[in-house]
Design a protein around this motif. Sequence first.
Motif, PDB file in Angstrom:
ATOM      1  N   TRP A 128       0.823  -1.222   0.000  1.00 38.90           N
ATOM      2  CA  TRP A 128       0.000   0.000   0.000  1.00 38.90           C
ATOM      3  C   TRP A 128       0.845   1.253   0.000  1.00 38.90           C
ATOM      4  CZ3 TRP A 128       0.912   2.618   4.580  1.00 38.90           C
ATOM      5  CH2 TRP A 128       1.363   1.858   5.654  1.00 38.90           C
ATOM      6  N   MET A 129       2.161   1.095   0.145  1.00 32.13           N
ATOM      7  CA  MET A 129       2.995   2.289   0.113  1.00 32.13           C
ATOM      8  C   MET A 129       3.696   2.474  -1.220  1.00 32.13           C
ATOM      9  SD  MET A 129       4.803   2.705   3.763  1.00 32.13           S
ATOM     10  CE  MET A 129       5.855   4.096   3.520  1.00 32.13           C
ATOM     11  N   GLY A 141       2.196   5.845  -6.546  1.00 30.06           N
ATOM     12  CA  GLY A 141       2.093   7.251  -6.174  1.00 30.06           C
ATOM     13  C   GLY A 141       0.848   7.872  -6.746  1.00 30.06           C
ATOM     14  N   MET A 142       0.657   9.128  -6.378  1.00 29.73           N
ATOM     15  CA  MET A 142      -0.521   9.854  -6.813  1.00 29.73           C
ATOM     16  C   MET A 142      -0.053  10.861  -7.855  1.00 29.73           C
ATOM     17  SD  MET A 142      -3.034  11.410  -4.020  1.00 29.73           S
ATOM     18  CE  MET A 142      -2.221  12.953  -3.741  1.00 29.73           C
ATOM     19  N   TYR A 159       3.449   7.485  -2.650  1.00 30.18           N
ATOM     20  CA  TYR A 159       2.699   7.249  -1.413  1.00 30.18           C
ATOM     21  C   TYR A 159       3.619   7.142  -0.213  1.00 30.18           C
ATOM     22  CZ  TYR A 159      -1.478   6.414  -4.207  1.00 30.18           C
ATOM     23  OH  TYR A 159      -2.527   6.568  -5.056  1.00 30.18           O
ATOM     24  N   SER A 160       4.811   6.552  -0.430  1.00 26.55           N
ATOM     25  CA  SER A 160       5.701   6.364   0.714  1.00 26.55           C
ATOM     26  C   SER A 160       6.052   7.721   1.327  1.00 26.55           C
ATOM     27  CB  SER A 160       6.964   5.623   0.294  1.00 26.55           C
ATOM     28  OG  SER A 160       7.568   6.262  -0.799  1.00 26.55           O
ATOM     29  N   VAL A 174       3.035   9.121   3.186  1.00 25.23           N
ATOM     30  CA  VAL A 174       2.864   8.453   4.482  1.00 25.23           C
ATOM     31  C   VAL A 174       3.868   9.001   5.488  1.00 25.23           C
ATOM     32  CG1 VAL A 174       3.098   6.246   5.662  1.00 25.23           C
ATOM     33  CG2 VAL A 174       1.909   6.361   3.480  1.00 25.23           C
TER      34      VAL A 174
END
Lengths: 359, 500
Positions: free
Chosen positions: B332-333, B336-337, B347-348, B351
């Motif tokens: 889930w990490m 990316g967006m 995403y990492s 987070v």
Amino acid sequence: MTRFFGPRGWTILAACAAVVFVVFPVLNLVVPPTSAFHLSAFWVTLIGKIMCYAIVAVAMDLIWGYAGILSLGHGLFFALGGYAFGMYLMRQIGADGQYRMNMPDFMVFLDWKEFPWQWWNTEHFWWAAILVLVVPALLAYVFGYFAFRSRVKGVYFSIITQALTFAAMLLFFRNNTGFGGNNGFTDFKRILDIPITTPETRMALFAITGAALIGTLLLGRFIVTSRYGRVLAAIRDSETRVLFCGYDTVHYKLFVWTLSAVLCAIAGALYVPQVGIINPSEMSPANSIEIAIWVAMGGRGTLVGPIIGAFLVNGGKSVFTQYFPEFWLYLLGLVFILVTLFLPAGVLGLLDRWRRKST
Amino acid sequence: MRALLLGLMLLCVLLAPPAYAVDAALAQRIAAGDNDEKVAVLAKIVAAADPKDIPFLQSLAEGTVTLDGKPVEITVNNRLRREIEGAIAALKLVDPDRTTRLAAAKELSGGAEPGMLPAVKKALATEKDPEIKPLLEAIMATLGIKSTDKAERLAAIKTLGASNSPTSRTLLAELKDDADVEIKAASQQALKAVEGRLAWAERAGLLFAGISLGSILLLAALGLAITYGLMGVINMAHGELIMIGAYTTYLVQNLFRAHFPGAFDAYLLFAVPAAFAASMLVGMALERTVVRFLYGRPLETLLATWGISLMLIQAVRTIFGAQNVQVENPSWMSGGMEILSGVVLPYSRIVIIAFAGAVLVGIGLLLAKTRLGLFVRGVTQNRAMASCVGVPTARVDMWAFGLGSGLAGLAGCALSQIGNVGPDLGQSYIVDSFLVVVVGGVGQLAGTVLAALGLGIVNKLLETWAGAVIAKIVVLVFIILFIQKRPQGMFAMKGRAVES
């Protein structure tokens, strides 16, 4: 402290000088290599190298032990001296490099056609000698001026000197700075047109280093016993009081700071031809912190102690990294901890305590 | 392998009589005609836009086609091969499988031939996927801009003007010297719009990178802000406590991989407290054995803790080896967006920014609202007085040091998700962390936060025009000058504690 410069101290100093200038050269050059008393090239280089470190340690003691300013950037001045003299040594290689060109190999490799501006005039020995003295002095003066003027001190000063050497290390690691990137300078062939690896040249460099060390020690003694040195010690103990007495402490600190940097640079310049390499890792913060432990181990504010500390730590390093390489860092770490916890006055302080007990 | 595949393909072809959509006459022309003829036929196939032709084109690219049940050798040169590949991509645009379509659209964004316009048009008419559709529109516009029809060109310029990709900027820039005044004006207007949006996207991306770096600096420096800022201990082993946190994360990850592979994605939830606890225990042990003898002598704590850091580095080398170890992101990490084309926020990093914020809030509450926080602040302000009113100063010191160390462990856990985990991990952060604390001002959480974010953003801004190393050097020089102006940092401590 004066005790080490009493009649006994002068005798010991003279004995050390005799060993460096007479006994070692004879053992190395005259005694045949088959004899058990022969001093091999390995030992000459090792002791020569440690004497360079000892100069740095004395320089550090002047600024830390007597003025109370802990610099974590002395490795930078050492490396700058080394690089300044290394440029001359690189020019001395001439066309004997890998590429048979009249330029350092790394420049040929980068396809540079001419020397960058920093290399101007570096083919002359005297210019290199000037650079060794002037560049670190200038940097130290400017940095020190700003730092002392705004009364940056203690831990803040230590941390920004560490940042300074860290920044310089990053800069020297770059290839386009013109100092050979992470390989630095190496493969020296000649010095003053004399081949650099002959026993005679090596011994000459060794003797010069010994002379420089003794000279540094005497200079240090002259400074700390003078009126100036006593003001310095007063600044270390309470700067505010010295200020109230009407002294301009900035200039006192600035002078000893710059002098200390220049002494380091001289040590660096002597180190490079003996060890045969200089690279940016000399500027790593770790190296500079280690200098502090040589001083702390021998005894702060004693001038002689730091020399003992430099020999103990670096001698130990040579032995340990050869026989138990994986234990060296444990040992060094332990020395850092034990010295700060149990030997606030260093080895000399320990000797002192024993002597007092026995009388 | 290739020969085997070819053989298999041939076998299939022989077993199943040709089911190409291409009619026999066209296939015949390909087999017999010269190169120009072949290209013309390919264009026709593309115009028909029937995905059933793909196998035929593929076998054509291999150099054989089956005609009337028997294989015919066909010479394919580079020009033809390029044409065929383009044609295949164009046909794949109408493939029912989404990933195939996406791949084809991406391939064609690189360079589409004018002959493919009908195929793209047809694909666009049916396409609904939000990721593929803009790509197709861009391809349309790229093709349309070279068209001979003025209306079509203007429409293409309008489409490009509404897009956010750097390629549209290049395409529009090419038109700025166009002979047609109307097109010239339209393209300039469109170019301005695209450039404006791209500049914003770049700025947003830069800001994000800066905040991301700042949050990492903040995590690394928060623990120091407590041990150095509040307790006056120069903990040079702080970097190694970060390293311990990272290695703990590595161990938890291995544990999950070996025993609970199904729950691997959840390993971080357990790694966070584990990293905190491991670093905190090591930190408390250090405080009890070494640091507590050195309170009030900051330079000596510097040397002693440096010794500790050397030993910890060597210990990790002995246990785990000198090489970096692999820490894998939970699924889930990863990814990316994409806020705009070309600007992806991993995403990492998101987070970690959130994590840094959470840690900050947590520590702020701990110091402001709890009994321990009260004691820590009391001991910091006046140790003797705190001791007199019954604060167990020795125990408070231990807990405060443990807290700072635990925060280092959290930083290590976060750092393991975005960088290398090795014995030297701590060394690379220690100088930066100290600079953050020094710039922020001793004993000030707000200063630490501002300094970390500020340094992160400034660093990233400088990086864009000066490169990473020069940026770092400029920042260091800037800090040295800053300390000239404000020797006590951004938020100087006021009162009696200042001079001593």
